[in-house]
Write a protein that holds these residues in place. Structure first.
Motif, short mmCIF file in Angstrom:
data_model
loop_
_atom_site.label_atom_id
_atom_site.label_comp_id
_atom_site.label_asym_id
_atom_site.label_seq_id
_atom_site.Cartn_x
_atom_site.Cartn_y
_atom_site.Cartn_z
N VAL A 169 0.84 -1.21 0.00
CA VAL A 169 0.00 0.00 0.00
C VAL A 169 0.87 1.25 0.00
CG1 VAL A 169 -1.60 1.36 1.42
CG2 VAL A 169 -2.03 -1.06 1.02
N GLY A 170 2.06 1.16 0.60
CA GLY A 170 2.94 2.32 0.67
C GLY A 170 3.37 2.84 -0.68
N ALA A 171 3.33 2.01 -1.69
CA ALA A 171 3.71 2.43 -3.04
C ALA A 171 2.44 2.71 -3.84
CB ALA A 171 4.53 1.34 -3.72
N LEU A 172 2.07 3.98 -3.94
CA LEU A 172 0.87 4.36 -4.67
C LEU A 172 1.06 4.06 -6.14
CD1 LEU A 172 -1.91 5.91 -4.36
CD2 LEU A 172 -0.66 7.89 -5.21
N PRO A 173 0.17 3.28 -6.75
CA PRO A 173 0.33 3.00 -8.18
C PRO A 173 0.21 4.28 -8.99
CG PRO A 173 -1.82 2.26 -7.40
CD PRO A 173 -1.04 2.66 -6.19
N VAL A 583 1.92 11.66 -7.60
CA VAL A 583 0.57 11.46 -7.08
C VAL A 583 -0.47 12.08 -8.00
CG1 VAL A 583 -0.94 11.87 -5.08
CG2 VAL A 583 1.49 11.44 -4.73
N GLY A 584 -0.02 12.97 -8.90
CA GLY A 584 -0.93 13.82 -9.65
C GLY A 584 -2.09 13.14 -10.34
N PRO A 585 -1.85 12.20 -11.26
CA PRO A 585 -2.97 11.60 -11.99
C PRO A 585 -3.98 10.91 -11.07
CG PRO A 585 -0.90 11.15 -13.10
CD PRO A 585 -0.54 11.75 -11.78
N THR A 586 -3.47 10.21 -10.05
CA THR A 586 -4.38 9.56 -9.11
C THR A 586 -5.18 10.59 -8.32
OG1 THR A 586 -2.84 7.71 -8.91
CG2 THR A 586 -4.52 7.91 -7.21
N ALA A 587 -4.53 11.69 -7.93
CA ALA A 587 -5.21 12.73 -7.16
C ALA A 587 -6.34 13.37 -7.96
CB ALA A 587 -4.20 13.79 -6.72
N ILE A 588 -6.11 13.61 -9.24
CA ILE A 588 -7.15 14.21 -10.07
C ILE A 588 -8.35 13.28 -10.18
CG2 ILE A 588 -7.68 15.02 -12.41
CD1 ILE A 588 -4.65 15.79 -12.58
N ASP A 589 -8.09 11.98 -10.23
CA ASP A 589 -9.18 11.01 -10.33
C ASP A 589 -9.89 10.80 -8.99
OD1 ASP A 589 -8.73 10.59 -12.99
OD2 ASP A 589 -7.45 8.83 -12.69
N ASN A 590 -9.24 11.09 -7.87
CA ASN A 590 -9.81 10.84 -6.55
C ASN A 590 -9.62 12.06 -5.65
OD1 ASN A 590 -10.82 9.76 -4.19
ND2 ASN A 590 -9.06 8.43 -3.80
N PRO A 591 -10.22 13.19 -6.00
CA PRO A 591 -9.99 14.40 -5.21
C PRO A 591 -10.60 14.35 -3.82
CG PRO A 591 -11.66 14.80 -6.88
CD PRO A 591 -11.08 13.45 -7.17
N LEU A 592 -11.62 13.50 -3.60
CA LEU A 592 -12.17 13.39 -2.24
C LEU A 592 -11.16 12.79 -1.28
CD1 LEU A 592 -15.92 12.31 -2.55
CD2 LEU A 592 -15.02 14.25 -1.27
N GLY A 593 -10.29 11.92 -1.78
CA GLY A 593 -9.28 11.32 -0.92
C GLY A 593 -7.94 12.01 -0.97
N LEU A 594 -7.74 12.83 -2.00
CA LEU A 594 -6.44 13.46 -2.20
C LEU A 594 -6.58 14.95 -2.47
CD1 LEU A 594 -5.10 10.55 -4.39
CD2 LEU A 594 -3.94 11.34 -2.32
N GLY A 595 -7.49 15.58 -1.75
CA GLY A 595 -7.75 17.00 -1.97
C GLY A 595 -6.55 17.88 -1.72
#
Length: 694
Positions: A169-173, A583-595
């Protein structure tokens, strides 16, 4: 230790002390418990909670104070209690177990471990008996113990698999897609799809403030002129303040709402929620021009100063949800309670009854009690009771004062009086910014006092320790801090620097940032570990980029590095980029978790608005120019102060100070965007024009 106490009686944590007289043979986390588990070949029952947690209290009453259940726990397990606010590293690791098993995390967290700390079964609250097809806690105890005894191979295999998953889990895909100028638009589009356009906020129930997500929408509205984003934030702020999640007598926000309407909360009050919401309401006031949001901020700070401040100047952690063994009893009202509080003031009684919606039936768990909320506006309440609006308004204020005085006579919820570095830092930064924005110098003074208390008791050679207890002159070295402690406290130092112009705060921020990079940065893969490299050896050393109830420590660390790179030394910025860009692409797809990650990315992509004030910082002109800056909502902003008489003030912020000279004896301001700076101005109107330029 008396016959009626367990080992927790020697602890400092209010949460652990709440369990010190349980018949359970509790251990604190440590070598003694782990060694006993190995020697006796027993699994560990790990229970994690916190002092203000309602369901933690329920499970204690139902199970941990039950002699027969406690006896089986003592016979079958080595039982360990952990305060998640003391040991967020343990909580972070073992919360993942519940999620990996397909359940929702939360507290109380109940995890069963092998003697070498590997988890093989987990859950949260368990009832004391089987109910509705759900096994009760006694049945869970027996089943887990039997599995460990009779099916050891299966248990160890599962523990090994779960542990490997935790390490992964420590390695964010990496996400797919590039980071561009449209990242904020894309993220906010996803947020708006989840937004409750009737009640405000996100989702249905339970409903949390989700401050980081509202921050993004406000940012989009201000920076890109998106009206829907602005209106959404305005709706959420309005509905929260009118709802029962807001304490309408004392001020301050409860933890979250159990319903979609913000009406019935879980009543605990957390320092971090109120810190994040203080900043959000002040930003809402600045961006939206709504005076009610400034009033909410002032009431929130009044609550903090009245009930949450330690003698040192720092702030306590939490206030409990329960009193007299019942959740919310301290806060709810019946008509008889209202009549007793206001006495023969008929106008106050009628206006409060209608305004707050207090009825015979009530709205709280079929108790006949009412959670206070603004059911009707004061103007509508005045019309219903046939009073002039101003008369009704005065009657309501009399009612509030008398109701608060009456409530103060009730048995109070307990308070967790730990002084947590990270949560205090959130409040310090919010007070410094809010004090400048709303022209409340006493708030800045309070922020300075709280920071002094944290610095004196918790900061040594740039390392921030986790917490201190009231009366302690220095926290023990063993209370090592975690990533959020380092990143938040250093960020608060920069917030105080912007508010005061004192360059010492920049030096403190740099010292903490340097230690953070030494002990938390992953120099091979990039990013930041939550626990330091010299912390306790747990089954995994995690990197958590997701926001929880507070902003991600990793995102805050990245922002800290970017801020220091922007003002003091450009070499810091690369450390921030190595954390946040992947983290950028994942953050854009999941802004509720990565605001928070999205906000930091937007800062990186969009650039900052930098204001350099050159002149005597205590002078009237400098303060007038500064006030013009702080009155505005400028999401990605730096404010630096250069006093020509003191070279150290320019040296502290040399990236921005370079080439910014004084104009005679006059105080001037430079406004820079992406390292392109305006000519110096000394006129407030000219400065406002530069700040408002898009």
């Amino acid at each position: 230790m008396s016959a009626h106490e367990n080992r927790l009686a020697k602890e400092k944590s209010p949460y652990l002390l709440q369990h010190a007289r349980n018949p359970v043979d509790w251990y604190p986390w440590g070598a003694e418990a782990l060694e006993r588990a190995k020697q006796e070949d027993k699994p560990i029952l790990l229970s994690i909670g916190y002092a203000a947690c309602h369901w933690c209290h329920v499970m204690e009453r139902e199970s941990f104070e039950n002699d027969s259940i406690a006896a089986r726990m003592n016979e079958l397990f080595v039982n360990v209690k952990v305060d998640r606010e003391e040991r967020p590293d343990l909580d972070q690791v073992y919360q993942l177990v519940v999620q990996l098993m397909g359940r929702s995390g939360g507290w109380p967290l109940t995890v069963f471990l092998t003697p070498d700390q590997k988890p093989f079964f987990a859950g949260t609250y368990f009832p004391p008996a089987d109910k509705y097809g759900v096994p009760g806690f006694p049945a869970i105890l027996e089943a887990v113990a039997d599995a460990y005894k009779r099916r050891r191979g299966e248990v160890l295999a599962q523990a090994g698999e779960i542990t490997q998953e935790i390490e992964r889990v420590g390695a964010l895909p990496p996400g797919e897609g590039a980071i561009g100028q449209d990242l904020l638009r894309k993220a906010c589009r996803r947020l708006l799809a989840r937004f409750d356009s009737h009640n405000g906020g996100f989702g249905s129930r339970p409903k949390f403030p989700n401050t980081m997500s509202l921050d993004l929408l406000l940012m989009r509205g201000a920076l890109e002129g998106d009206a829907v984003s602005k209106e959404s934030v305005e709706l959420a702020l309005d509905k929260m303040q009118k709802g029962g999640i807001w304490d309408h007598l004392r001020g301050g926000f409860h933890r979250y709402s159990t319903d979609a309407r913000w009406l019935v909360p879980h009543f605990e009050k957390m320092l971090y929620d109120n810190a994040l919401l203080l900043r959000l309401y002040v930003d809402g006031h600045r961006a939206l021009g709504d005076a009610r949001f400034a009033e909410t901020a002032r009431a929130l700070v009044a609550y903090l100063f009245a009930e949450m401040r330690d003698a040192s100047g720092a702030f306590y952690a939490t206030q409990d949800a329960d009193s007299e063994g019942q959740e919310g009893k301290f806060f709810v009202w019946k008509l008889g309670d209202l009549r007793a509080a206001v006495g023969d003031d008929h106008e106050a009684y009628e206006v409060a009854r209608v305004y707050f919606g207090i009825t015979e039936e009530g709205n709280f768990e079929e108790t006949g009690a009412t959670v206070l909320s603004e059911v009707r506006s004061i103007e509508r309440a005045a019309a219903i009771v046939d009073l002039d609006a101003d008369v009704a308004r005065r009657a309501l204020e009399r009612a509030r004062a008398k109701m608060l005085a009456a409530r103060e006579q009730r048995p109070r919820p307990t308070r967790d009086d730990k002084i947590l570095a990270s949560w205090n830092a959130l409040m310090i930064g919010a007070l410094a910014e809010a004090g400048r924005a709303l022209d409340e110098p006493a708030w800045i003074g309070a922020a300075k006092a709280a920071f002094a208390a944290i610095e004196k008791r918790l900061v040594r050679s740039g390392r921030v320790r986790r917490y201190f207890m009231p009366g302690e002159d220095e926290a023990p070295e063993a209370r090592r801090g975690f990533l959020d402690d380092q990143a938040y406290v250093a960020s608060a130092a920069l917030d105080l620097y912007e508010a005061t112009g004192d360059p010492r705060y920049v030096a403190v921020a740099r010292e903490i940032a340097d230690a953070m990079l030494e002990h938390h940065e992953d120099t091979r893969e990039g990013g930041f570990f939550f626990a330091p490299d010299d912390g306790d050896a747990l089954i995994a050393r995690t990197k958590d980029v997701f926001d929880q109830a507070v902003p991600s420590g990793a995102s805050m660390a990245a922002k800290l590095c970017l801020r220091l790179g922007e003002i003091a030394d450009e070499t810091y910025a690369e450390h921030g980029r190595r954390q946040i860009e992947p983290v950028g692409p994942t953050a854009i797809d999941n802004p509720l978790g990565l605001g928070k990650a999205v906000a930091v990315l937007d800062r990186l992509v969009r650039g900052t608005v930098d204001v350099v004030l050159v002149g005597d910082p205590s002078g009237e002109r400098a303060q007038t120019l500064a006030a013009a800056v702080f009155r505005r909502y400028l999401p990605h902003r730096n404010v630096v102060w250069v006093d020509p008489r003191r070279p150290e003030t320019a040296e502290a912020v040399k990236v921005l100070a370079e080439g910014k000279g004084a104009r005679g004896d006059d105080t001037v301001a430079y406004v820079c965007r992406n390292r392109t700076c305006s000519a110096p101005v000394s006129d407030v109107t000219a400065l406002e024009g530069l700040l408002d330029r898009k």
